[in-house]
Design a protein around this motif. Structure first.
Motif, PDB file in Angstrom:
ATOM      1  N   LEU A 140       0.420 -20.610 140.024  1.00 57.09           N
ATOM      2  CA  LEU A 140      -0.381 -21.765 140.435  1.00 57.09           C
ATOM      3  C   LEU A 140      -0.463 -22.730 139.259  1.00 57.09           C
ATOM      4  CD1 LEU A 140      -2.034 -22.371 143.094  1.00 57.09           C
ATOM      5  CD2 LEU A 140      -4.057 -21.660 141.829  1.00 57.09           C
ATOM      6  N   PRO A 141      -0.390 -24.065 139.507  1.00 53.65           N
ATOM      7  CA  PRO A 141      -0.516 -25.022 138.399  1.00 53.65           C
ATOM      8  C   PRO A 141      -1.821 -24.820 137.633  1.00 53.65           C
ATOM      9  CG  PRO A 141       0.258 -26.141 140.373  1.00 53.65           C
ATOM     10  CD  PRO A 141      -0.128 -24.736 140.795  1.00 53.65           C
ATOM     11  N   LEU A 142      -1.776 -25.026 136.330  1.00 46.74           N
ATOM     12  CA  LEU A 142      -2.965 -24.877 135.501  1.00 46.74           C
ATOM     13  C   LEU A 142      -4.016 -25.917 135.872  1.00 46.74           C
ATOM     14  CD1 LEU A 142      -1.315 -24.281 131.992  1.00 46.74           C
ATOM     15  CD2 LEU A 142      -2.185 -22.568 133.592  1.00 46.74           C
ATOM     16  N   ASP A 143      -5.273 -25.525 135.759  1.00 50.89           N
ATOM     17  CA  ASP A 143      -6.409 -26.406 136.017  1.00 50.89           C
ATOM     18  C   ASP A 143      -7.101 -26.655 134.680  1.00 50.89           C
ATOM     19  OD1 ASP A 143      -8.934 -27.505 136.670  1.00 50.89           O
ATOM     20  OD2 ASP A 143      -8.958 -26.491 138.607  1.00 50.89           O
ATOM     21  N   LYS A 144      -7.254 -27.904 134.301  1.00 46.64           N
ATOM     22  CA  LYS A 144      -7.834 -28.248 133.005  1.00 46.64           C
ATOM     23  C   LYS A 144      -9.276 -27.783 132.859  1.00 46.64           C
ATOM     24  CE  LYS A 144      -9.324 -32.895 134.373  1.00 46.64           C
ATOM     25  NZ  LYS A 144      -9.219 -34.348 134.071  1.00 46.64           N
ATOM     26  N   ASN A 145      -9.931 -27.473 133.973  1.00 48.06           N
ATOM     27  CA  ASN A 145     -11.326 -27.031 133.919  1.00 48.06           C
ATOM     28  C   ASN A 145     -11.469 -25.533 133.664  1.00 48.06           C
ATOM     29  OD1 ASN A 145     -12.527 -29.627 134.585  1.00 48.06           O
ATOM     30  ND2 ASN A 145     -11.684 -29.313 136.646  1.00 48.06           N
ATOM     31  N   PHE A 146     -10.322 -24.837 133.617  1.00 46.47           N
ATOM     32  CA  PHE A 146     -10.353 -23.385 133.439  1.00 46.47           C
ATOM     33  C   PHE A 146      -9.330 -22.959 132.391  1.00 46.47           C
ATOM     34  CE2 PHE A 146     -11.817 -24.245 137.694  1.00 46.47           C
ATOM     35  CZ  PHE A 146     -12.879 -23.366 137.881  1.00 46.47           C
ATOM     36  N   VAL A 147      -9.624 -21.844 131.730  1.00 44.93           N
ATOM     37  CA  VAL A 147      -8.650 -21.197 130.854  1.00 44.93           C
ATOM     38  C   VAL A 147      -7.931 -20.143 131.696  1.00 44.93           C
ATOM     39  CG1 VAL A 147      -8.298 -19.717 128.839  1.00 44.93           C
ATOM     40  CG2 VAL A 147      -9.959 -21.598 128.743  1.00 44.93           C
ATOM     41  N   ARG A 148      -6.630 -20.286 131.835  1.00 45.11           N
ATOM     42  CA  ARG A 148      -5.861 -19.351 132.648  1.00 45.11           C
ATOM     43  C   ARG A 148      -5.636 -18.035 131.888  1.00 45.11           C
ATOM     44  NH1 ARG A 148      -2.254 -20.487 136.644  1.00 45.11           N
ATOM     45  NH2 ARG A 148      -4.029 -21.731 137.355  1.00 45.11           N
ATOM     46  N   ILE A 149      -6.029 -16.920 132.490  1.00 44.59           N
ATOM     47  CA  ILE A 149      -5.772 -15.599 131.912  1.00 44.59           C
ATOM     48  C   ILE A 149      -4.294 -15.284 132.103  1.00 44.59           C
ATOM     49  CG2 ILE A 149      -6.243 -13.130 132.130  1.00 44.59           C
ATOM     50  CD1 ILE A 149      -9.093 -13.858 132.940  1.00 44.59           C
ATOM     51  N   LYS A 150      -3.629 -14.951 131.010  1.00 45.72           N
ATOM     52  CA  LYS A 150      -2.185 -14.716 131.055  1.00 45.72           C
ATOM     53  C   LYS A 150      -1.798 -13.262 130.766  1.00 45.72           C
ATOM     54  CE  LYS A 150      -1.136 -19.484 129.710  1.00 45.72           C
ATOM     55  NZ  LYS A 150      -0.440 -20.369 128.745  1.00 45.72           N
ATOM     56  N   ASP A 151      -2.783 -12.451 130.475  1.00 51.69           N
ATOM     57  CA  ASP A 151      -2.525 -11.048 130.144  1.00 51.69           C
ATOM     58  C   ASP A 151      -3.525 -10.190 130.902  1.00 51.69           C
ATOM     59  OD1 ASP A 151      -1.854  -8.634 129.050  1.00 51.69           O
ATOM     60  OD2 ASP A 151      -2.514  -9.091 127.019  1.00 51.69           O
ATOM     61  N   PHE A 152      -3.062  -9.565 131.990  1.00 49.61           N
ATOM     62  CA  PHE A 152      -3.962  -8.809 132.856  1.00 49.61           C
ATOM     63  C   PHE A 152      -3.182  -7.750 133.617  1.00 49.61           C
ATOM     64  CE2 PHE A 152      -5.426  -8.267 137.269  1.00 49.61           C
ATOM     65  CZ  PHE A 152      -6.681  -7.735 137.066  1.00 49.61           C
ATOM     66  N   SER A 173      -7.129  -6.484 130.048  1.00 46.45           N
ATOM     67  CA  SER A 173      -7.170  -7.934 130.178  1.00 46.45           C
ATOM     68  C   SER A 173      -7.494  -8.592 128.848  1.00 46.45           C
ATOM     69  CB  SER A 173      -8.228  -8.361 131.210  1.00 46.45           C
ATOM     70  OG  SER A 173      -8.249  -9.765 131.355  1.00 46.45           O
ATOM     71  N   ASP A 174      -6.805  -9.675 128.583  1.00 49.51           N
ATOM     72  CA  ASP A 174      -7.127 -10.537 127.449  1.00 49.51           C
ATOM     73  C   ASP A 174      -7.616 -11.857 128.034  1.00 49.51           C
ATOM     74  OD1 ASP A 174      -7.285 -12.210 125.284  1.00 49.51           O
ATOM     75  OD2 ASP A 174      -5.342 -11.657 124.431  1.00 49.51           O
ATOM     76  N   PRO A 175      -8.913 -12.163 127.916  1.00 48.63           N
ATOM     77  CA  PRO A 175      -9.452 -13.372 128.550  1.00 48.63           C
ATOM     78  C   PRO A 175      -8.914 -14.662 127.952  1.00 48.63           C
ATOM     79  CG  PRO A 175     -11.100 -12.335 127.163  1.00 48.63           C
ATOM     80  CD  PRO A 175      -9.948 -11.393 127.225  1.00 48.63           C
ATOM     81  N   GLY A 176      -8.242 -14.569 126.795  1.00 46.81           N
ATOM     82  CA  GLY A 176      -7.651 -15.759 126.187  1.00 46.81           C
ATOM     83  C   GLY A 176      -8.696 -16.680 125.583  1.00 46.81           C
ATOM     84  N   GLY A 177      -8.219 -17.694 124.866  1.00 53.14           N
ATOM     85  CA  GLY A 177      -9.132 -18.638 124.247  1.00 53.14           C
ATOM     86  C   GLY A 177      -9.878 -18.035 123.075  1.00 53.14           C
ATOM     87  N   ASP A 178     -10.798 -18.787 122.542  1.00 52.85           N
ATOM     88  CA  ASP A 178     -11.570 -18.362 121.369  1.00 52.85           C
ATOM     89  C   ASP A 178     -12.928 -17.849 121.820  1.00 52.85           C
ATOM     90  OD1 ASP A 178     -12.423 -17.912 118.834  1.00 52.85           O
ATOM     91  OD2 ASP A 178     -12.864 -20.019 118.360  1.00 52.85           O
ATOM     92  N   LEU A 179     -13.045 -16.537 121.972  1.00 52.38           N
ATOM     93  CA  LEU A 179     -14.299 -15.936 122.412  1.00 52.38           C
ATOM     94  C   LEU A 179     -14.827 -14.998 121.334  1.00 52.38           C
ATOM     95  CD1 LEU A 179     -13.511 -14.948 126.112  1.00 52.38           C
ATOM     96  CD2 LEU A 179     -14.939 -16.839 125.334  1.00 52.38           C
TER      97      LEU A 179
END
Length: 218
Positions: A140-152, A173-179
């Protein structure tokens, strides 16, 4: 010379065997706790804060009822931890679907979304059911309002036992981004546990008990 070679090979073999053994030991599942009949295990992933999760529990149900709940995509938000929206993107086969989830993250983190494919199969002899969810983040195309999880990745192994079904669930799962680590661990520790509790409530509903639309042999 032969003695030296044999001695050297023996030492190398010992070192290699010891290294492999140490690595496998370091990746063993570690028991964490047991709550309401749900046993939780963790396994460290790499050098960061991520941990894989394994859960073992028993369902007072049959196989087909659990499968009905696992493939009811529009109802994911009723039991999967922090999922606020779920939609079937396409039906690939009788027991295989691609879906899209949106996940509500605590402020100030950006909400996540995930695209995954779920496939359910059954061993005709043992009746064992395997349910696997594999990430398909490009589905699905990326949505700028969400961080897409790429490792699950997630996997259910379900087996008939006396009085119900034994379930083993593995979740990565790796939620991605800086958490911050605390937030990552919140989802690792509380997410799967709360989801299992939610699933147990779902399979008590008549709409799952009275259907077997996926041809599962109980």
């Amino acid at each position: 010379m032969d003695r030296i070679m044999k001695s050297t090979l023996g030492i190398l073999s010992f070192i290699l065997t010891t290294t492999i053994f140490s690595y496998s030991q370091s990746n063993d599942w570690k028991f964490v706790k047991k709550i309401d009949g749900i046993s939780i295990y963790h396994r460290k992933v790499g050098n960061g804060n991520l941990k894989d999760v394994k859960i073992e529990t028993t369902f007072d149900s049959n196989l087909s009822t659990i499968v009905e709940a696992l493939l009811d995509v529009p109802s994911f938000n009723k039991w999967i931890y922090k999922v606020e929206y779920s939609k079937t993107l396409r039906i690939i086969g009788p027991n295989q679907v691609e879906y899209h989830n949106r996940i509500n993250m605590p402020w100030p983190a950006v909400d996540r979304d995930i695209v995954a494919i779920n496939k359910i199969s059954q061993n005709a002899v043992t009746k064992e059911v395997i349910s696997e969810d594999v990430c398909n983040w490009k589905g699905l195309p990326l949505d700028k309002n969400f961080v897409r999880i790429k490792d699950f990745y997630a996997k259910w192994t379900l087996n008939v036992v006396n009085g119900g079904v034994k379930g083993t669930y593995i979740f990565h799962s790796d939620p991605g981004g800086d958490l911050p680590a605390a937030m990552v661990n919140l989802f690792i520790d509380e997410g799967p546990l709360n989801s299992i509790k939610g699933l147990k409530k779902m399979i008590a509903l008549d709409k799952y008990k009275t259907r077997n639309s996926h041809g599962i042999v109980n």
